[in-house]
Design a protein around this motif. Structure first.
Motif, mmCIF file in Angstrom:
data_model
loop_
_atom_site.group_PDB
_atom_site.id
_atom_site.type_symbol
_atom_site.label_atom_id
_atom_site.label_comp_id
_atom_site.label_asym_id
_atom_site.label_seq_id
_atom_site.Cartn_x
_atom_site.Cartn_y
_atom_site.Cartn_z
ATOM 1 N N LEU A 29 1.105 -1.287 -0.069
ATOM 2 C CA LEU A 29 0.009 -0.039 0.070
ATOM 3 C C LEU A 29 0.778 1.232 -0.161
ATOM 4 C CD1 LEU A 29 -2.878 1.436 0.287
ATOM 5 C CD2 LEU A 29 -2.622 1.140 2.429
ATOM 6 N N THR A 30 1.970 1.409 0.654
ATOM 7 C CA THR A 30 2.604 2.502 1.088
ATOM 8 C C THR A 30 3.407 2.647 -0.410
ATOM 9 O OG1 THR A 30 3.144 2.124 3.262
ATOM 10 C CG2 THR A 30 4.948 3.415 1.966
ATOM 11 N N GLY A 37 1.690 9.737 -5.733
ATOM 12 C CA GLY A 37 1.944 11.027 -5.306
ATOM 13 C C GLY A 37 1.328 11.393 -4.007
ATOM 14 N N ILE A 38 0.940 10.178 -3.179
ATOM 15 C CA ILE A 38 0.497 10.371 -1.882
ATOM 16 C C ILE A 38 1.455 10.174 -0.816
ATOM 17 C CG2 ILE A 38 -1.201 9.584 -0.265
ATOM 18 C CD1 ILE A 38 -2.952 8.775 -2.804
ATOM 19 N N VAL A 39 1.597 11.010 -0.018
ATOM 20 C CA VAL A 39 2.717 10.711 1.228
ATOM 21 C C VAL A 39 2.011 10.021 2.475
ATOM 22 C CG1 VAL A 39 4.048 12.054 2.732
ATOM 23 C CG2 VAL A 39 3.514 13.235 0.533
ATOM 24 N N PRO A 40 2.613 8.874 2.569
ATOM 25 C CA PRO A 40 2.132 7.884 3.501
ATOM 26 C C PRO A 40 2.539 8.431 4.807
ATOM 27 C CG PRO A 40 2.965 6.632 1.715
ATOM 28 C CD PRO A 40 3.658 8.003 1.536
ATOM 29 N N VAL A 41 1.880 8.554 5.879
ATOM 30 C CA VAL A 41 2.238 8.750 7.376
ATOM 31 C C VAL A 41 1.716 7.284 7.886
ATOM 32 C CG1 VAL A 41 1.807 10.129 9.095
ATOM 33 C CG2 VAL A 41 1.627 11.286 6.874
ATOM 34 N N VAL A 42 2.699 6.670 8.200
ATOM 35 C CA VAL A 42 2.495 5.237 8.948
ATOM 36 C C VAL A 42 2.472 5.511 10.391
ATOM 37 C CG1 VAL A 42 3.389 2.943 9.067
ATOM 38 C CG2 VAL A 42 3.605 4.191 6.941
ATOM 39 N N ILE A 111 -3.259 -7.101 0.230
ATOM 40 C CA ILE A 111 -3.435 -6.034 -0.662
ATOM 41 C C ILE A 111 -2.748 -6.360 -1.959
ATOM 42 C CG2 ILE A 111 -2.863 -3.342 -0.980
ATOM 43 C CD1 ILE A 111 -5.065 -4.205 1.127
ATOM 44 N N ARG A 112 -3.156 -5.679 -3.262
ATOM 45 C CA ARG A 112 -2.401 -5.867 -4.485
ATOM 46 C C ARG A 112 -2.537 -4.488 -5.164
ATOM 47 N NH1 ARG A 112 -6.535 -9.831 -4.445
ATOM 48 N NH2 ARG A 112 -8.074 -8.158 -5.549
ATOM 49 N N GLY A 113 -1.673 -4.325 -6.173
ATOM 50 C CA GLY A 113 -1.293 -3.166 -6.650
ATOM 51 C C GLY A 113 -2.521 -2.478 -7.456
#
Length: 211
Positions: A29-30, A37-42, A111-113
């Motif tokens: 997912l990350t 273009g999304i910034v992951p905040v884990v 999760i798949r791409g």
């Protein structure tokens, strides 16, 4: 958004709060979010409570989120952002928990791409529709309450001055003009007792003298 309009999204620069444990699902997912273009905040959902990060989207891993000290402590799930659930089980308790979180969409684990972008677009659309509906209902309730106040104030004016319905509403209109306020606010003042009905008599008379 019109139902005949094709949804278009540019997620560049968005921040996604990810409440999930370490593992392949989080890694996939990350990676896919970064490609969009999304910034992951884990946030490790099994870790100690942490300060909530500002975000535009929220992903919740259901399997660990239901028992996470982070969710029960320092992290409050934003109610003003689209929430997507990561579901790995169809058990009723898990599905019910997803509904309780106000999820607008979900992804099935593992999760798949593929399918992530479509899920994001649909979730955002559902969130916007829900937000619009909530706002509309709130406005309608406010209008209904205001109408009830105006009617209650008009009834009091009828009782005090012994005039008809149309004249009572006219008195409210004149009184609001004299006090530079809305009819609804003036009605609220009358119903609450902040302003006496008798006080409107002088407003009506003063208005007549100026005409």
């Amino acid at each position: 958004m019109s139902r005949n309009t094709r949804p278009r999204r540019n997620f560049l620069g968005w921040r996604a709060l990810m409440l999930c444990g370490a593992g392949r699902d989080r890694d996939v997912l990350t990676q896919q979010l970064q490609r969009l273009g999304i910034v992951p905040v884990v946030v490790d959902a099994m870790s100690e409570p942490v300060a909530q990060e500002p975000c535009d989207l929220v992903f919740i891993d259901v399997d660990v989120g239901r028992h996470s000290p982070a969710l029960g402590g320092g992290v409050d799930i934003p109610q003003d952002r689209p929430v997507l659930a990561l579901i790995g089980s169809d058990v009723p308790s898990a599905v019910e928990w997803v509904i309780e979180q106000g999820a607008c969409g979900y992804l099935v684990k593992p999760i798949r791409g593929t399918g992530i972008l479509a899920s994001l677009v649909i979730a955002c659309h559902v969130f916007e529709e829900r937000t619009t509906s909530t706002r509309t209902i709130s406005e309608l309730r406010h209008r209904l309450k205001a109408r009830q106040l105006v009617c209650s104030a008009a009834i009091r004016i009828i009782d005090v001055f012994g005039i008809g319905e149309d004249e009572a509403f006219h008195v409210l209109k004149i009184g609001s003009m004299e006090r530079r306020t809305t009819v609804e606010d003036l009605a609220a003042m009358i119903v609450s007792g902040e302003l006496s009905v008798q006080a409107l008599g002088s407003d009506v008379e003063a208005r007549r003298l100026r005409v």
